[in-house]
Design a protein around this motif. Structure first.
Motif: not given
Lengths: 460, 460, 460, 460
Positions: C451, B344-345, C279, B348-351, B257-258, C447-448, B341, C444, D22
């Motif tokens: 965050a 890359f998305e 992307q 980015q979703n986690a900023a 995970g991120v 959601t981002a 996993s 993101g 995860e």
């Protein structure tokens, strides 16, 4: 550049898929859903579109898939000009079709059939240097195509034509050319084929016994080759000249329980085909069923049944029935309503009637032969008898046995022999169905007889 | 008889599996679990046992799988006598090993490496008629093996040896012999290979430009061939001479995970490798990551990283990471703790911080070149520059870029170009990691530049 | 007894296959070749014949496969009596159909649609003890079906009907009954579904928030649920009432090279759909193409295109195009001539025109929003806005964006935001196609933004 | 959230794989390479890492895979505290382990074994609402676990413990809880299991006959249940308490030709196991071989052979030998040198000695029984005799037959009967190996006898 061989077990037939850049072609596709899907999948994975379908000749041993593949792709179909095909385009000797960075040159090579073509593969960058030849049923690895199919009367002429086709058209391409024939070992379209999928012209010139004969020797040899000609070849010729029935109307066999199977087998035109190996058939089967082992389903239904017969299958396990149905589809049998799901055991557990076929190994057969307490029927092909037969055996190819029984004695036990025991068990099942009660298959057949060094005499 | 080619995408390497009757052999297996399993599965499906493992030579571009395959099968390993291998048995010129109905004849063919062997296939029935030759890195389709690896000083000698090996040992086998080389198009062990897996000696004699040269011409040509020599070749040579680490202690990368990925990349010795295509990398990536497209993972990690580095992968989708790990395993990288996993998305979703790499197509590059508002770095290989370069470009192969940056200006935008844009993006990522801020990859690279007919000049 | 869930990714729809003894049934099959083949394969492997096809209701979000499956099996189709279906047989509340040792009881559960049925599974040995309920779009895990589809005016009535259906027909079956709904998380037929495929009635009674509401509360809640209604639902309703076009006339998309693709996209009615992730789309795409990420292909083509449009796909790798075509087939798009084989890279290597879409992460967006140097368009669904929006954003669901652009300013940069960046990139591509030049996607998305704890205000 | 059942055919055992976010866990893994690979593949496809391995109890019928899975993943192993395991961590009643958004609560449920645990699944959001229970061998669909294994003397006590475990720990979880037992129909760890993989507690309370008994009735019922206890259970208990041998040192069986097979079977400690169906075995087999049909290989080798025996397999087709080897691996048989590749036919073609086993259907058996011209041995389990036996039959479970033959007469034909004919054929092969010469299997067995309404009497 991609070359892939799509082999049909049982038939020992090779379909070829070729791709270059964004274009692909298929040589000699077969009319069977999984075979066709494999062509389409290969194209998709290659990032190519199937543009052309090439037929080397009108095949007699399976149904062409060209029209089905054309329906799925829009590809152009090509074949020889020497027959009045109701579909596709004729190619003349010397025509060249390009795809991607490659091209295929058509050469007329009559002999096996009048309109036979071979296709020679070139890189467009080297238009005078052949890479490979797709030789159809003209030249095989270690053998050559049979020449009896156009008719007994024309054998002499066709043998000469085949000799000339091979020597002037094929061998002259050069030693370095790779050979991709339409059939491998086990096909009925020739005999003695090697167990490699490919060869080269140079290697064949050095090792293929047919290529070491003079023109006259070759003609004599080919005219005397003994082949049997299954009745279904006529149907294949009709289909492959005029176009076969569409696969859309063909349904896959359904799994059936004991009751449904029992009802189905009572229908007029229905026959039960037990596709297990002879040991299993011998150890218990449905009375009145024929035993054609799975591998034999690519061929022997065409000897045993007409195209109106509904075939009901008894498999060892269900997936064998699915495989058998693929084989049946390839030779045009489209009436296969179902199979006994769960196999023969389901039948016996329901206390349904069971019949057995005795298995008589050669060491048990030998003393009975010595005392004439048994009659032996050798159901191999005439060609196989040439290497010797068991003294005292009736010689009758299994394909003719159903129609030709008069001299098989009903007052004595009868043993049926082939090369290893597969066709022997089919022969035994024919006799049992015809009312013979003391019938044995000989497991191991002539191979085991030989292994024991038991007496053998020339066929005639 | 069964011959199967087990191709390694990326490496463009061919392992060969041969079976006859109950015996099988493998030529040049690779140390990668799925490759090895494929060998074992082929044997099982063939009803054969792998008896022998043949190595054509000590490879430099991947890790041999011979010892792992021996562990699984008990097979005997054979290779050339000219190097002090710590495992296996040496074969002399003329040794012949039989299996099933076939045999393989070893012939010494030095040139590419001193101990190189080729293996010639025979049917035991025709012991004087070669069927095929497994030519390792001596003779390729349309090309020949590089001769620079044993050392710059010996190039002249080795070119002569290779000429003699090819002409006296290989071509003399006869036009009809099928050629199965160890590499196809795309390998680093030669250049200009054709895109077919096989050929024949006769076809090569007619079309392979290397075979049309006289001995002197050949030596001159080979000595002047320009190749780069990746640093990891040394590791491969060590592994393949002395035996590589066991696969038992190698673990597959874990999905991360991120948060876990972010922690892992902060570890000393860790590097992030983004295995997406340049467009995706350009449109957003983890700051400080290198961009090696999936296909390049068979090779470029060996240029970029030492064997102590932990590689963390950013895939387009998870299964790309599994493929990349197979590639890494083949070239001996055993430290691959995990991959991001979900790709890359997830990042980015986690900023989390995101970096971009500009993409500058050739029609946008051209006017900037005309006005010198940008500096272009051509990261192709010296060999590729021979067909022309963009005027004004700095020429620096991508493999050397990380270590050799001084003349790349930091006061101007920099564009990186290769043949199509893959290595260009790797080059751009190297520059970004080195602190360059205005960095562009040129999508389509020199191929697109050519397609536009923009000016090109000779390399030097 | 066999129960198998055939999930459709993207649609989040569940087809159910059930077998007992020699008989099988399918609930809610989909009209897509691989889905149908999976049903047939399951039947074959189960040794069962598909006797009945059950539809829970006329679906709006995909095309029923009942008629295709009937064609392949001869099965009887059943559905509710409340709509004038042009095929199949109506079932009344309380009808019970037996197969093998099981039976399915039909119960009328109007609310989502007027003719909705659920099917309750029983072992014939315990005819009063329900095992499981296939609840269609009435009751989901953690949610209930939307009630707006029959019409805005009838929402109040339908909410009441759904409440009664759930409470009197479903919950009364007992806590112990396993729940198999037609949709899982991600479906457009409800919101807030749990990420399990199944539940039990008792567990739902304890945890599903919709089941804790009184009748009045439930009606109010459901009437106020905000859903968008894609235009293609009308087509699906037509197809599923009257029977969809046959799959026989549908062809799979062909791999195309750059030239063929370029010609195809110039045809009237043709649109290019780039199915890569944002992307990759951002880092280079064909000018004028729409970006719908692969997972979105199960839904968004129905918002963007009518059924006359020819869709041309640009995949990351070829197999993504095949997956996208499966998704398109399920929602009735049958005109998909081809895809750019080898992906976008082939296009750029040919120096064809390339367009980019900027990616603006939230930390770069924030200061621009603060200074009003950019306009933000939030293209999420109204339902999603309820949890808050970015101050100053224009709110316009992506499905309406193409038709409703007037208030998006053309004099300033525009950023498009959704929840994570997928629909944002579709929105950005719509704007670019409409002539906007300074367009950014926000990777993101919301959601981002969340965050980072950036400011959020209530939707209205 | 993902729940997957990994079923082991033959064993009728269920391993469970669960993933959330995860993290993943595995319940009751088996020590077999393909089973373990499936766990690892599921984790990889779920983007999850296997963190924990849970064992419900020390199994007797297969080898635990926990240590192998730990070696591949580093996961922690948990099991009950009531046995001195040499690996893993003990869990107490009430311990709760979290992974992703889920958790598993361990509850002590002694009865089947002293240290048995069940694991109850919760969503962390609803920590008081159980979703499902993995009940090991305590509660099955339609049945309960056997209580005789800890020892005859403790049956009464253990039956009471099991009653209390089920009623106080499991049923009290609530009707709505889904039930996932460790075994399905066909397992030796209970009897009368339903043919569904899952149930709910509420459905079981309504239909499971064991749950309708009072505490006293239950104890009496369980104490009187008749089970046989295979000798290999002792080995499994040893392995599963102390850790089994590593799979690294286990090799897969090799395909063998006739000569190699013939040599191998002459080795001390070697036994030939013919894994074909009884009909095939009956129609010809290698003298001295035992007949265990493929499905029976999950169990009966443990009755017939000790762990020093080398097992040589005769398959119908090669892949059956690979399946049989998986079964053998699961029950700890690690000495399986090879199988007769190509099956029994290869043997007979080489004219090697062949033996037959007569098949005597019930309608042929009946008159012989009436006249006492044959002796019948019923080799079913004592439990099965309770539903009736054929008058005059010797009752001897097949597992004891090898050791206990004295009262089987050698002066008369002997027929062996089981429920359908599988174990009957094993019994017949035991007699043949012991020198009996007139031995028959009864195809269809007691099932067919019943179907004919032939006389049956109570067992005693």
């Amino acid at each position: 550049m991609i070359i892939r061989i799509l082999k049909a077990e049982g038939l020992a037939h090779n379909t070829y898929f070729l791709a270059s850049g964004e274009e692909a072609v298929v040589i000699d596709p077969r009319r069977e859903p999984a075979d066709l899907r494999e062509c389409l999948d290969l194209a998709r994975e290659s990032g190519a579109v199937i543009r052309y379908i090439f037929e080397t000749h009108r095949n007699e041993d399976f149904v062409h898939g060209s029209l089905e593949l054309q329906k799925a792709t829009g590809a152009t179909i090509y074949h020889g000009a020497g027959l009045p095909f109701k579909y596709g385009q004729p190619l003349q000797d010397g025509d060249r079709i390009s795809f991607g960075k490659l091209s295929l040159l058509a050469l007329e090579t009559p002999g096996h059939t009048p309109e036979s073509l071979i296709y020679v593969l070139y890189d467009q960058k080297y238009p005078d240097e052949p890479i490979a030849a797709f030789t159809g049923d003209a030249l095989f690895v270690n053998s050559t195509g049979r020449i009896d199919l156009p008719g007994e009367a024309e054998k002499q002429v066709n043998a000469a034509k085949l000799y000339d086709s091979i020597h002037s058209k094929i061998l002259s391409l050069g030693d370095q050319v790779v050979l991709y024939p339409a059939h491998g070992a086990g096909s009925v379209c020739g005999s003695g084929m090697g167990d490699r999928d490919w060869s080269t012209i140079g290697y064949e010139k050095r090792t293929n016994p047919h290529l070491k004969l003079s023109r006259d020797e070759f003609i004599t040899y080919k005219v005397n080759e003994k082949f049997v000609r299954p009745p279904y070849f006529l149907k294949m010729e009709d289909y492959n000249l005029n176009g076969p029935p569409s696969l859309d109307s063909r349904s896959s066999p359904m799994p059936m329980g004991v009751q449904a199977f029992d009802e189905a087998l009572r229908r007029k035109n229905a026959e039960v085909v037990d596709i297990r190996l002879p040991q299993a058939f011998g150890g218990g089967h449905i009375p009145g069923s024929y035993n054609i082992w799975l591998g034999g389903m690519a061929l022997f239904p065409g000897w045993m049944f007409d195209y109106k017969t509904e075939l009901l299958l008894v498999p060892y396990e269900d997936e064998d029935a699915w495989t058998a149905d693929r084989f049946l589809c390839r030779i045009g049998f489209d009436k296969v309503p179902g199979y006994l799901s769960g196999g023969f055991e389901k039948w016996q557990n329901a206390a349904m009637p069971v019949e057995f076929t005795g298995q008589l190994p050669v060491d048990a057969l030998k003393p009975l032969m010595d005392t004439s307490d048994i009659k032996l029927v050798d159901v191999r092909e005439p060609r196989e008898w040439q290497s010797g037969v068991v003294p005292g055996a009736i010689l009758r190819f299994v394909g003719y046995l159903k129609a030709d029984l008069p001299d098989v004695p009903r007052d004595r036990p009868v043993a049926v022999m082939c090369s290893v025991g597969h066709r022997g068990s089919l022969g035994a099942s024919i006799l049992q169905k015809a009312g013979f009660t003391q019938v044995y298959n000989v497991p191991g057949g002539f191979t085991a007889w030989r292994a024991k060094d038991y007496p053998v005499k020339p066929a005639r």
